[in-house]
Design an enzyme around this catalytic site. Structure first.
Site, PDB file in Angstrom:
ATOM      1  N   ASP A   1     -14.514  16.294   0.943  1.00 22.63           N
ATOM      2  CA  ASP A   1     -14.908  15.162   0.108  1.00 22.63           C
ATOM      3  C   ASP A   1     -13.670  14.680  -0.643  1.00 22.63           C
ATOM      4  O   ASP A   1     -13.075  15.425  -1.423  1.00 22.63           O
ATOM      5  CB  ASP A   1     -15.992  15.658  -0.872  1.00 22.63           C
ATOM      6  CG  ASP A   1     -16.564  14.545  -1.719  1.00 22.63           C
ATOM      7  OD1 ASP A   1     -16.226  13.368  -1.477  1.00 22.63           O
ATOM      8  OD2 ASP A   1     -17.350  14.867  -2.628  1.00 22.63           O
TER       9      ASP A   1
ATOM     10  N   ASP B   1     -15.765   8.698   2.608  1.00 25.48           N
ATOM     11  CA  ASP B   1     -14.891   9.724   2.028  1.00 25.48           C
ATOM     12  C   ASP B   1     -15.467  11.133   2.112  1.00 25.48           C
ATOM     13  O   ASP B   1     -15.029  12.036   1.416  1.00 25.48           O
ATOM     14  CB  ASP B   1     -14.600   9.380   0.559  1.00 25.48           C
ATOM     15  CG  ASP B   1     -15.829   9.510  -0.319  1.00 25.48           C
ATOM     16  OD1 ASP B   1     -16.918   9.111   0.128  1.00 25.48           O
ATOM     17  OD2 ASP B   1     -15.701  10.025  -1.438  1.00 25.48           O
ATOM     18  N   GLU B   2     -16.452  11.333   2.976  1.00 23.52           N
ATOM     19  CA  GLU B   2     -17.122  12.629   3.010  1.00 23.52           C
ATOM     20  C   GLU B   2     -17.522  12.968   4.441  1.00 23.52           C
ATOM     21  O   GLU B   2     -18.030  12.098   5.159  1.00 23.52           O
ATOM     22  CB  GLU B   2     -18.419  12.506   2.203  1.00 23.52           C
ATOM     23  CG  GLU B   2     -18.630  13.564   1.167  1.00 23.52           C
ATOM     24  CD  GLU B   2     -19.992  13.363   0.513  1.00 23.52           C
ATOM     25  OE1 GLU B   2     -20.839  14.227   0.729  1.00 23.52           O
ATOM     26  OE2 GLU B   2     -20.190  12.351  -0.182  1.00 23.52           O
TER      27      GLU B   2
END
Ligand SMILES: [Mg+2]
Length: 373
Positions: A20, A114-115
Site C-alpha cells: 500500500d 496504490d494498493e
C-alpha cells in the site's frame, strides 16, 4: 521503518503480500514539488461541496482524513496546501509501481491505484525478502514509499501492512496469527463494518480473541451458519480467498465443430488429445489445476450433453487430464449417433495451497463452462 518478527517459518501454506503506497496522492504532489515536502497537503475537491480524497500524514495529525468534507478539513488544518487531484499523473506512477510487482509475480490483484495483493507462494525467495526488494524498488524508481504486510493470506497481509505505516514492513507468521489478532477490536475483521461491529458488541464480542475462544457452533447459532463460520475462520487468522488477477480464468475449455460428422470416438480422440494439451498449457500459464474435467458432445441431431468428473486429486498434466477424459468418453456410448461437436474443459480451478476447503472454495467457478446453447 521497523521489521518485526523477521524469522520466517520454513513452510508457509501460502505467501501473500499486501503493498500500500503511503498517502499516495499527496506524496506524488510532494514528489513533483519538493517545496511541499513536510507540509500538510490535502488533495480533493476544492469547491464548496468538495471532499478530501487523500491527506498527507502531516495533515492527518490535525484530524483530517479522506472522505471528510473539504470545508471541515479547512477548519481543522487551515495552513495546509490544498490541491486538486491530478489523476493522469497518479496513474502514470501507479503503472510504474505495478511494473515492479509484475516482475515478481503475475498473481497480482490490484485493489486501487496504490494498493495490491501479491501471491508469491511459488517463489523460492522468502516473502520477507521479496517485500523488502519491492519496497526498495518503489523508492528507487519512483521516489515514493510503500508499506508492506507479509503473511499467509489476504486478510492478515492487509492487516499487517497497516500496522507500521508509513514506510513500514510487518510480518505476521502463520503461527503468530491468533496471538496477533486476539487483542484487536472486532472492526479489524474482514467484512466487519460499523454496523456489524455493533452487532458483535451487543453479543459481548469486543475483541477478535473473544470470537476465536468460542466454539464454531456457538458463532453459527448466534450469527447464522454462513456469517458465523466466516467470523470464526477470520478470528483464527484463516482466509482462503485467493489473490485474483483481473482476467484470470474461472474455467478453461476448447471445442471444435466438425465439417462432417464423426462416426466414432476413435475419430474424435486426436482432438481430445489436443484439447488436453491446450488445457495443460493454459493451466500451467496461470499456475492452476483443475478439480473438475468436463467432456462436451453434440450429436448430428444437435442433442448436446456434458459429462463431468472430479478426481480425488486435481489435474494439470496432459496424461492426467486424458485419463479422466477417457473415463468420460466411456460414459457416452454413441449407439449409432454421429458426433458433430466435441469439447473438453477444466473447471473448479485452484492452485497449490488452496486444496483446503473453506471460505470461497470455488463452488461458483464451474459456472460458464460449456454453457449449453
Ligand atoms: Mg495507500
Amino acid at each position: 521503518m521497523s521489521i518485526r518478527a523477521t524469522l520466517i517459518g520454513a513452510d508457509w501454506p501460502r505467501k501473500i503480500l499486501h503493498v500500500d503506497l503511503d498517502a499516495f496522492y499527496p506524496s506524488v504532489e510532494a514528489l513533483d514539488n519538493p517545496d511541499l515536502i513536510g507540509q500538510p497537503i490535502i488533495v480533493g475537491g476544492l469547491g464548496r461541496r468538495g471532499v478530501v480524497a487523500s491527506a498527507s500524514y502531516e495533515a492527518r495529525e490535525s484530524g483530517v482524513h479522506s472522505a471528510m468534507p473539504m470545508e471541515r478539513a479547512r477548519r481543522l488544518c487551515p495552513d495546509a496546501v490544498f490541491l486538486r487531484p491530478r489523476f493522469s499523473r497518479y496513474r502514470e506512477l501507479s503503472k510504474q509501481v505495478f511494473a515492479i510487482y509484475e516482475a515478481w509475480t503475475e498473481r497480482l490483484e490490484p485493489l486501487s491505484m496504490d494498493e495490491a495483493y501479491l501471491d508469491v507462494t511459488h517463489h523460492i525467495s522468502s516473502p520477507v525478502d521479496i517485500a523488502k526488494s519491492i519496497r526498495a524498488s518503489i523508492r528507487r524508481k519512483t521516489g515514493l514509499t510503500g508499506s508492506a504486510g507479509v503473511s499467509t493470506n489476504k486478510f492478515l497481509a492487509k492487516l499487517a501492512s497497516d500496522i507500521d505505516k508509513p514506510d513500514g514492513l510487518t510480518i505476521i507468521r502463520p503461527e503468530d496469527a491468533r496471538a496477533f489478532l486476539a487483542a484487536l477490536p472486532v472492526e479489524k475483521l474482514w467484512g466487519v463494518g460499523p454496523a456489524n461491529a455493533e452487532r458483535l458488541r451487543s453479543h459481548g464480542f469486543e475483541q477478535i480473541g473473544q470470537l476465536a475462544a468460542r466454539p464454531l457452533e456457538d458463532l453459527e447459532r448466534i450469527f447464522g451458519e454462513r456469517w458465523g463460520k466466516q467470523l470464526w475462520e477470520f478470528a483464527h487468522g484463516r482466509d482462503c480467498r485467493r489473490v485474483e488477477p483481473p482476467g484470470e480464468p474461472k474455467s478453461i475449455s476448447s471445442e471444435t465443430t466438425y465439417e462432417s460428422d464423426r462416426p466414432s470416438w476413435n475419430a474424435v480422440w486426436p482432438n481430445i488429445e489436443r484439447f488436453a494439451a491446450d488445457l495443460e498449457r493454459r493451466l500451467e500459464r496461470w499456475s492452476l489445476s483443475a478439480r473438475t474435467v468436463t467432456l462436451k458432445v453434440r450429436f448430428q441431431d444437435f442433442t448436446t450433453i456434458t459429462r463431468s468428473h472430479t478426481p480425488s486429486v486435481p489435474v494439470r498434466q496432459v496424461d492426467e487430464i486424458l485419463k479422466v477424459a477417457r473415463r468420460l468418453v466411456e460414459r457416452v456410448p454413441l449407439d449409432g449417433r454421429r458426433i458433430r461437436l466435441a469439447g473438453l474443459g477444466g473447471s473448479n480451478l485452484i492452485r497449490p495451497g488452496e486444496q483446503a476447503t473453506g471460505l470461497d472454495d470455488g463452488g461458483p467457478r464451474q459456472l460458464g463452462l460449456f454453457e449449453l446453447r
